[in-house]
Design a protein around this motif. Structure first.
Motif, short mmCIF file in Angstrom:
data_model
loop_
_atom_site.label_atom_id
_atom_site.label_comp_id
_atom_site.label_asym_id
_atom_site.label_seq_id
_atom_site.Cartn_x
_atom_site.Cartn_y
_atom_site.Cartn_z
N PRO A 44 46.07 18.61 35.30
CA PRO A 44 45.58 18.55 36.68
C PRO A 44 44.47 17.51 36.83
N GLU A 45 44.33 16.99 38.02
CA GLU A 45 43.31 15.97 38.30
C GLU A 45 41.90 16.50 38.05
N GLN A 46 41.72 17.78 38.17
CA GLN A 46 40.39 18.38 38.06
C GLN A 46 39.82 18.31 36.65
N THR A 47 40.60 17.86 35.66
CA THR A 47 40.06 17.72 34.31
C THR A 47 38.91 16.72 34.28
N ALA A 48 38.88 15.80 35.24
CA ALA A 48 37.78 14.82 35.30
C ALA A 48 36.45 15.50 35.60
N LEU A 49 36.48 16.69 36.20
CA LEU A 49 35.25 17.40 36.54
C LEU A 49 34.71 18.25 35.38
N GLY A 96 42.54 28.33 33.94
CA GLY A 96 41.26 28.38 33.24
C GLY A 96 41.17 27.42 32.08
N ILE A 97 40.02 27.54 31.39
CA ILE A 97 39.71 26.65 30.28
C ILE A 97 39.38 27.45 29.03
N LEU A 105 37.23 24.68 38.30
CA LEU A 105 38.22 25.74 38.47
C LEU A 105 38.39 26.14 39.93
N GLU A 106 37.33 26.04 40.72
CA GLU A 106 37.47 26.29 42.16
C GLU A 106 38.41 25.26 42.77
N ALA A 107 38.20 24.00 42.43
CA ALA A 107 39.06 22.93 42.97
C ALA A 107 40.49 23.09 42.48
N TRP A 108 40.68 23.42 41.22
CA TRP A 108 42.02 23.58 40.66
C TRP A 108 42.73 24.76 41.29
N GLU A 137 42.22 26.05 44.24
CA GLU A 137 42.55 25.69 45.62
C GLU A 137 43.80 24.81 45.65
N ALA A 138 43.91 23.87 44.72
CA ALA A 138 45.09 23.00 44.67
C ALA A 138 46.34 23.80 44.33
N LEU A 139 46.24 24.77 43.43
CA LEU A 139 47.39 25.59 43.06
C LEU A 139 47.79 26.57 44.17
N SER A 140 46.82 26.99 44.96
CA SER A 140 47.09 27.96 46.02
C SER A 140 47.59 27.32 47.29
N ALA A 141 47.43 26.00 47.40
CA ALA A 141 47.83 25.30 48.64
C ALA A 141 49.33 25.19 48.75
#
Length: 151
Positions: A102-107, A123-124, A142-145, A147-151
């Motif tokens: 996922p793109e959120q790995t950058a965070l 999770g991680i 994880l909040e961003a991830w 949200e992306a999975l729930s959209a």
């Protein structure tokens, strides 16, 4: 002299109780886990993704490690794919698949060992190094991830 003897006996009697006082590291880990829980994450021990690979002549020995996860609402259509990624040689690689992470790995902080997603959570996996700021980064990612999975 009698006073010193009494103090010595009391000290010897109380010495074993010091083993029940949490260490600085234990207090630190408890603080990180409490911060994560207050911000909507759950913490548990899980097998590290990909640790069940069996090498010739060796028994299966999964690695138990700390998982910080965020619960996901049930998917409306097909269930979410169960995917995992591990960091190998500085790059994220899928465990049993070739999908990009996922793109959120950058965070995420650099100390993360693996990621996973499933129907109920994302999770991680990490070893909980000593910085509270890293938990804040994990919560944000994880909040961003989720949200992306729930959209």
């Amino acid at each position: 002299m009698e006073i010193f003897l009494i103090i010595f006996v009391i000290a010897v009697a109380l010495a074993p109780l010091t083993h029940f006082i949490p260490s600085k590291r234990q207090r630190q880990v408890a603080g990180m886990r409490e911060y994560a829980a207050v911000h909507g994450l759950f913490v548990e021990f899980r097998d590290l993704p990909g640790s069940d690979r069996v090498l010739p002549g060796q028994a299966r020995r999964p690695e138990q490690i700390i998982y910080y996860g965020r619960r996901l609402p049930a998917s409306r259509g097909e269930p979410r794919s169960r995917l995992a990624w591990r960091i190998e040689e500085g790059e994220w690689r899928g465990v049993g698949h070739r999908q990009p992470p996922p793109e959120q790995t950058a965070l995420l902080p650099a100390e993360i060992l693996a990621l996973s997603q499933e129907e109920g959570s994302c999770g991680i996996y990490w070893s909980e190094p000593e910085e509270q700021g890293q938990v804040e980064q994990i919560v944000t990612a994880l909040e961003a991830w989720s949200e992306a999975l729930s959209a």
